[in-house]
Design a protein around this motif. Structure first.
Motif, PDB file in Angstrom:
ATOM      1  N   VAL A   5       0.854  -1.194   0.000  1.00 28.94           N
ATOM      2  CA  VAL A   5       0.000   0.000   0.000  1.00 28.94           C
ATOM      3  C   VAL A   5       0.888   1.242   0.000  1.00 28.94           C
ATOM      4  O   VAL A   5       1.676   1.456   0.925  1.00 28.94           O
ATOM      5  N   PRO A  14      -5.520   3.644   4.558  1.00 30.97           N
ATOM      6  CA  PRO A  14      -6.564   2.754   4.034  1.00 30.97           C
ATOM      7  C   PRO A  14      -7.939   2.943   4.656  1.00 30.97           C
ATOM      8  O   PRO A  14      -8.935   2.432   4.144  1.00 30.97           O
ATOM      9  N   TYR A  28      -1.031  -6.045   4.949  1.00 35.85           N
ATOM     10  CA  TYR A  28      -0.439  -5.113   3.981  1.00 35.85           C
ATOM     11  C   TYR A  28       0.770  -4.411   4.579  1.00 35.85           C
ATOM     12  O   TYR A  28       0.869  -4.215   5.792  1.00 35.85           O
ATOM     13  N   TRP A  49      -2.032  -1.383  -3.837  1.00 34.67           N
ATOM     14  CA  TRP A  49      -3.000  -0.304  -3.617  1.00 34.67           C
ATOM     15  C   TRP A  49      -2.247   1.015  -3.540  1.00 34.67           C
ATOM     16  O   TRP A  49      -1.164   1.084  -2.942  1.00 34.67           O
TER      17      TRP A  49
END
Length: 242
Positions: A5, A14, A28, A49
């Motif tokens: 991420v 997030p 993550y 992401w």
């Protein structure tokens, strides 16, 4: 799944997706690019992401790491075919990384506005179970002005035609902040620069009105976020080994 991420500001995380990932047993690794954290190799990651942030995609002199970030996104999506999710700045970076263009928004969107699914969005997996017209939370003054070759617009709005995008079968992105939760709002409004930016755009009481409107719709916004998260996982499962 193990996700990489990419983060661009301490306030942009997030959000509600952290809860969804934790509940499903996914993990993550966050990379704080604004702290000059080096980008890792993509080996060992099942997906990428890219979250939001105050930077603009073209500000490579001010933020040199943007160039390397775009290259990593291109490698992840084009070369490796990794599942991808981009939000706000992440949406714009995906477009530029794949050959599209991003520029200042003709009409910046700050607040809660409806978006409309296109035919591709209404018939695809990513927005399955979502109303064809639904409210989302915005805070952006840049937008995708030219799609990458092969990309499809999944959601649109009068002031910003490319609200959500798909490239290939596993790369998806949204201009709106579907990750926002109460903690996200608190972080945004607790940052002096962000607070001042809302005042400049919306007036002296702009931050309070922005927060009030978002909190009033937060339950519905988070329900939509969970639906999109589940749908994204379905798309990602096509690429991730069992």
């Amino acid at each position: 799944m193990k996700l990489l991420v990419l983060l661009h500001e301490d306030t942009d995380r997030p959000g509600v997706f952290h809860e969804f990932l934790e509940e499903d047993g996914h993990s993550y690794d966050p990379v704080h690019l604004h702290r000059d954290t080096p980008l890792p190799n993509l080996d060992g990651y099942d997906a990428l992401w890219v979250m939001g942030g105050p930077q603009n995609t073209w500000e490579t002199k001010e933020y040199p790491w943007l160039t390397a970030e775009k290259a990593l996104i291109r490698e992840a999506v084009e070369t490796r075919g990794l599942p991808f999710l981009g939000i706000c700045l992440g949406h714009q970076l995906l477009a530029e990384a794949l050959g599209g263009e991003v520029g200042p928004a003709t009409t910046p969107e700050i607040g809660i506005f409806d978006v409309q699914l296109t035919e591709a969005g209404a018939t695809g997996v990513f927005f399955d179970g979502v109303s064809e017209r639904f409210p989302v939370l915005h805070w952006h003054s840049a937008e995708v002005t030219k799609l990458p070759a092969g990309a499809q617009v999944l959601a649109t709005a009068p002031d910003c035609p490319v609200q959500a995008m798909r490239w290939g079968t596993r790369a998806f992105s949204t201009q709106f902040h579907m990750e926002a939760d109460p903690d996200t709002l608190s972080r945004w409004l607790g940052q002096p620069d962000g607070y001042a930016a809302l005042q400049a755009a919306l007036g002296e009481d702009g931050p309070a009105r922005y927060e009030e409107a978002a909190l009033a719709r937060m339950s519905a916004l988070n329900e939509t976020a969970e639906r999109l998260y589940i749908n994204w996982l379905q798309c990602a499962a096509q690429a991730v080994p069992a």
